[in-house]
Enzyme design. Structure first.
Site, short mmCIF file in Angstrom:
data_model
loop_
_atom_site.label_atom_id
_atom_site.label_comp_id
_atom_site.label_asym_id
_atom_site.label_seq_id
_atom_site.Cartn_x
_atom_site.Cartn_y
_atom_site.Cartn_z
CG ASP A 178 0.33 -1.77 6.36
OD1 ASP A 178 -0.41 -1.80 6.96
OD2 ASP A 178 0.14 -1.46 5.12
CB CYS A 209 -3.45 3.14 -1.95
SG CYS A 209 -4.79 4.38 -1.49
CE LYS A 225 -7.26 0.43 6.33
NZ LYS A 225 -8.12 0.51 5.06
CG HIS A 234 -1.96 0.84 1.37
ND1 HIS A 234 -1.51 2.35 1.39
CD2 HIS A 234 -3.37 0.88 1.36
CE1 HIS A 234 -2.87 3.03 1.66
NE2 HIS A 234 -3.82 1.98 1.39
CD GLN A 237 -6.85 -4.33 4.77
OE1 GLN A 237 -7.91 -5.14 5.29
NE2 GLN A 237 -7.10 -3.32 4.38
C1 LIG Z 1 -2.48 -2.59 3.73
C2 LIG Z 1 -2.83 -1.16 4.31
N1 LIG Z 1 -1.95 -0.35 4.53
C3 LIG Z 1 -2.27 0.67 4.90
C4 LIG Z 1 -3.41 1.55 4.94
C5 LIG Z 1 -3.55 2.71 5.16
O1 LIG Z 1 -4.48 2.98 6.32
P1 LIG Z 1 -5.17 4.47 6.64
O2 LIG Z 1 -5.57 4.96 5.48
O3 LIG Z 1 -6.26 4.16 7.64
O4 LIG Z 1 -3.86 5.09 7.29
C6 LIG Z 1 -4.49 0.36 4.27
C7 LIG Z 1 -5.77 1.20 4.04
O5 LIG Z 1 -6.49 1.37 2.92
C8 LIG Z 1 -4.19 -0.69 4.17
O6 LIG Z 1 -5.09 -1.58 3.36
#
Ligand SMILES: Cc1ncc(COP(=O)(O)O)c(C=O)c1O
Length: 434
Positions: free
Chosen positions: A224, A390, A250, A147, A227
């Site tokens: 990260d 993203c 989430k 991401h 998920q």
């Molecule tokens: C794997 C992963 N990393 C990072 C993020 C970023 O999360 P946030 O937008 O809540 O900071 C997301 C959200 O879509 C994600 O799915």
């Protein structure tokens, strides 16, 4: 991510009971019953979370850690208890949990703090801790599936320090090889930053192997966990990662609050990226001394009601049982993947059916743009995500601008997955692509 406790399964009856806690699931935003398959982007909130926030706002709202009055003391108790509950949830001590705005903010904090440490070190400053040192010729390792929140901070840190960004490439299905990733970790590696679970493919990273390889060469591991933490039991302490990030919105909690986990050692060594109120012991007109972690990473006033809401979300998840949630979602992920590959003209991204994957699936429909797919699904009441999620480098490698993603949660039923698959099988005919 092993399941240790036996928890009652999420049977159809149990899911229907849970669904009654989520007011939004009864809404019909597109004029037909809602099938919400976008929990990977943001999940829905149960009444218990909304009520916890409401109770805090109406009965306890005050600035924490500052006031001498009773209300401030009560708010501070709620605030620190929330930290303890969230720490317990991920196998951490409360001092290892700092608040961030979201996971993106938490990941940026780690990268910015490392940049700060290296700036100070370059100036002959105090931050010369070898575990933080990143120099020209050093390497930062990521995957091509990250991401942007777990790519751009490292890209920029590499630019700033002269380090080289290295990545393991994905194959034609969007999957990267664990062996290939491990082979990239060498004596030059300073940081390995990976998603525990890919938000596009559902691929699950072998974190223990990555930690062992990275620590053997003195590199930091940043996870990260956006998920994974919401969807399966995750013990960050047992995994041994140095830093991790996840987002409240989430995991049934409110928006605007994220969590940064730091190992004791990294929390002590890292300088703060942001400075200001609520994070110092003493300040003179020219000097400042910071509080220890976690406060040193929490400059400014925090969204206390949201933190209390996140703690209520954690209580809710624990009451349902993370092992049961994981089993339910893995079954849904398999149902999605197995169903998608049987539809002519639909290409499944990510691990093949029958292989390990999380409870989501992304697909490409031949000859139809993902945004058009999204429109057909929306007309059937199905909220799925279309776009690059993203993760542009991953999509570029797959040769597509966008994919359509269905992502599940504890409230998702088999029937909803089947409705998604049914609608998907009608898309090409609808657009005359067959
Ligand atoms: C794997 C992963 N990393 C990072 C993020 C970023 O999360 P946030 O937008 O809540 O900071 C997301 C959200 O879509 C994600 O799915």
């Amino acid at each position: 991510m092993t399941t240790t406790r036996t928890e009652p399964a999420l049977t159809e009856e149990r899911i229907q009971l849970l669904r009654a806690d989520f007011p939004i699931l009864a809404e019909q935003p597109a004029g037909v019953p809602l099938v919400y398959l976008d929990s990977g982007a943001t999940s829905q909130q149960p009444r218990q979370v909304l009520e916890a926030e409401w109770a805090f706002r109406t009965q306890r709202n005050a600035a924490v850690h500052r006031g001498a009055h009773t209300l401030a003391a009560l708010a501070t108790v709620d605030y620190e208890e929330a930290r303890e509950r969230i720490a317990r949830f991920v196998g951490a001590r409360p001092t290892q949990i700092s608040w961030a705005m979201n996971a993106t903010d938490a990941l940026n904090t780690v990268a910015l703090s490392l940049a700060e440490a290296n700036r100070a070190a370059a100036d002959g400053g105090s931050a010369t801790d070898p575990t933080l040192r990143i120099r020209e010729g050093d390497e930062i390792v990521v995957t091509e599936a990250e991401h942007h929140a777990n790519l751009l901070p490292w890209q920029r840190l590499a630019d700033e320090t002269g380090a080289r960004l290295r990545w393991v490439e994905v194959d034609d299905d969007g999957v990267w090889s664990a062996d290939a990733l491990l082979a990239l970790i060498t004596e030059r590696t300073r940081v390995v930053a990976v998603a525990h679970v890919s938000n596009v493919t559902g691929q699950i990273a072998p974190v223990e192997r990555i930690v062992a390889a990275a620590h053997a060469v003195g590199a930091l591991v940043v996870l990260d966990a956006c998920q994974s933490v919401p969807h399966r039991p995750v013990d960050l302490g047992a995994l041994g990662v140095d830093a991790a990030a996840f987002s409240s919105h989430k995991m049934l909690g409110p928006g605007g609050i994220g969590v940064l986990y730091l190992s004791e050692a990294l929390g002590a060594a890292l300088p703060p990226a942001r400075v200001g109120g609520s994070m110092i012991t003493t300040v003179t007109m020219t000097e400042r001394e910071y509080l220890p972690a976690p406060q040193k990473f929490e400059a400014g006033t925090q969204p206390v009601a949201s933190i209390v809401g996140l703690a209520a979300a954690v209580d809710y998840l624990e009451a349902v049982g993370m092992a049961a949630i994981e089993r339910h979602e893995v079954a849904l992920g398999e149902r999605l993947a197995a169903g998608a590959v049987t539809i002519p003209g639909v290409r499944l991204v990510g691990p093949r059916p029958g292989s390990e994957r999380a409870g989501l699936a992304s697909v490409v429909v031949d000859g139809v743009h993902a945004h058009d797919v999204g429109q057909v699904l929306d007309a059937a009441g199905i909220a799925a995500r279309v776009g690059h999620h993203c993760a542009q480098p991953l999509h570029r490698r797959l040769g597509v601008a966008a994919t359509t993603r269905a992502s599940t949660y504890l409230y998702t039923t088999d029937d909803e997955v089947d409705r998604f698959l049914d609608a998907l099988s009608g898309v090409r005919a609808y657009f005359g692509a067959v």
